[in-house]
Scaffold this active site. Structure first.
Site, PDB file in Angstrom:
ATOM      1  N   ASP A 246       0.867  -1.166   0.000  1.00  0.00           N
ATOM      2  CA  ASP A 246       0.000   0.000   0.000  1.00  0.00           C
ATOM      3  C   ASP A 246       0.915   1.231   0.000  1.00  0.00           C
ATOM      4  OD1 ASP A 246      -2.327   1.611   0.277  1.00  0.00           O
ATOM      5  OD2 ASP A 246      -1.958   1.720   2.437  1.00  0.00           O
ATOM      6  N   ASP A 248       0.024   5.097   1.082  1.00  0.00           N
ATOM      7  CA  ASP A 248      -0.086   6.032   2.209  1.00  0.00           C
ATOM      8  C   ASP A 248      -0.094   5.279   3.535  1.00  0.00           C
ATOM      9  OD1 ASP A 248      -0.322   8.222   0.399  1.00  0.00           O
ATOM     10  OD2 ASP A 248      -2.413   7.655   0.077  1.00  0.00           O
TER      11      ASP A 248
END
Length: 407
Positions: A246, A248
């Site tokens: 992922d 952020d």
């Protein structure tokens, strides 16, 4: 951020050890599967590392290389083919096309697939003004066919041993056929025919201007009929293991609706994780939900610009991401075109992961996902891979606690 944008590929050899196979075809264009030739597989591995200018230095049947590649664009890279008027060896080719070379560049032999982190070679060169070149070294069980390379404890190359038949297999490092160079080093070569391997590298080593980095990526040289047959059996079915990340909260410190490069800050250890996986030959793929696009807070161009910024920062640090995938859709979008309920690409759905697996030829039996939200773990499980929840801190330390599949 300093990094090389040019990859020079040597494709001028005659391939005499392949006999009649190269009578009418240059060695790098040996057919491997269906309509794909060896050089296609080489380019597939090389272009994911962000080179924008790929220059082929051709000789033997160079017009065939030009017909297949010259003027094309592949994964954002412009392909150019230069044909030397007469064969003058690897050194002679570099010297003849000196004006086409960038101030620093990465070079590779087009008849060898050594799937390594080329960015690591370039980063070492960029960080060391006293170096003129950095070679990729490969540890093999028997150096007799290749000749060996020795180093000191600072990574500087101290010598080269010629090919020799001893009757006894001796393990050691060999020149893997990939190197980062400064253009000015080519001026050391003599006029006329020359070899970069015998006329330049030993000279640089003697002046302590040549370093080496041992790499363990997939290695295949098609110089012999038996190794060409190995290429034909292995390359069409080869798959790489992959780390999905992922963005952020995993790569960068979480900031609501981040899209400006000046606001980007690395999570501690994130670059180390990416480079470690690059060095192992694993793919690294970023998969990120971008609801800010759906809410009209920024556009898709902003997302792509930020990813380009991240990638270029990684290049300068000797690392790279194989691909970024983002989902701009959300069921509560304020921008009509992005209002989609339960879009298959929006995590916790697995669409981005499955698309990457198809696009990049990934082995999902050797894949993991690291994210900072339960939706990341759910997306991994939906893709039938293991997901891990990162709760902050040092990503490198966290990743090393994971027992992950590897190449």
């Amino acid at each position: 951020m300093m990094f090389s944008k040019q990859l020079v590929v040597l494709v001028g050899g005659k391939g005499t050890r392949l006999g009649a196979l190269t009578q009418n075809t240059p060695k790098p264009l040996m057919p491997i599967s269906n309509d794909r030739v060896f050089l296609d597989y080489f380019l597939e591995a090389a272009t994911r590392q962000g080179f924008s200018d790929i220059l082929f230095l051709a000789g033997h049947y160079g017009e065939q290389v030009a017909q297949r590649y010259d003027g094309r664009t592949l994964n954002g890279a412009r392909l150019r083919v230069m044909i030397e008027p007469e064969p003058k060896g690897t050194g002679g080719a570099f010297k003849y096309f000196y004006d086409q070379l960038a101030p620093t560049f990465v070079a590779a032999n087009g008849d060898t697939l050594f799937d390594i982190n080329m960015r690591a070679l370039d980063a070492r060169l960029q960080a060391s003004p006293d170096l003129s070149g950095v070679l990729a070294l490969r540890l093999v069980d028997d150096v007799a066919r290749y000749g060996s390379v020795t180093q000191n404890n600072r990574g500087l190359i101290t010598g080269f041993t010629e090919k020799q038949k001893s009757g006894v297999a001796i393990a050691g490092n060999i020149n893997g056929g990939i190197y980062a160079l400064r253009r000015e080093a080519i001026a050391r070569l003599p006029d006329g025919p020359s070899s970069i391997e015998t006329d330049l590298f030993p000279d640089l080593a003697a002046d302590q201007r040549l370093a080496g980095i041992e790499s363990s990526g997939y290695f295949l040289d098609i110089g012999l009929p038996e190794t060409l047959n190995i290429a034909r059996s292995e390359l069409p079915i080869r798959r790489r293991s992959v780390l999905f990340l992922d963005r952020d909260g995993v790569l960068n410190i979480e900031k609501n609706y981040l899209y400006r490069p000046e606001d980007f800050e690395w999570v501690e250890g994130a670059v180390d994780v990416i480079r470690r996986r690059n060095d192992r030959g694993d793919a690294v793929v970023v998969v990120t939900n971008q609801a800010g696009v759906a809410r009209g807070m920024y556009g898709e161009d902003d997302v792509r610009d930020l990813h380009s910024y991240i990638q270029e920062d990684l290049y300068a640090r000797g690392a790279f991401v194989d691909a970024f995938y983002y989902c701009p859709y959300h069921e509560a979008a304020t921008v009509d075109q992005y209002r989609v309920k339960n879009h298959p690409n929006r995590k916790p759905n697995p669409g981005m992961l499955l698309t990457a697996a198809r696009d990049l030829n990934l082995d999902m039996s050797r894949a993991i996902m690291i994210g900072d939200m339960e939706t990341d773990v759910a997306a991994a499980e939906a893709a039938s891979i293991k997901g891990y929840l990162f709760k902050g801190g040092d990503l490198s330390a966290f990743e090393q606690t994971i027992t992950a599949p590897s190449t």
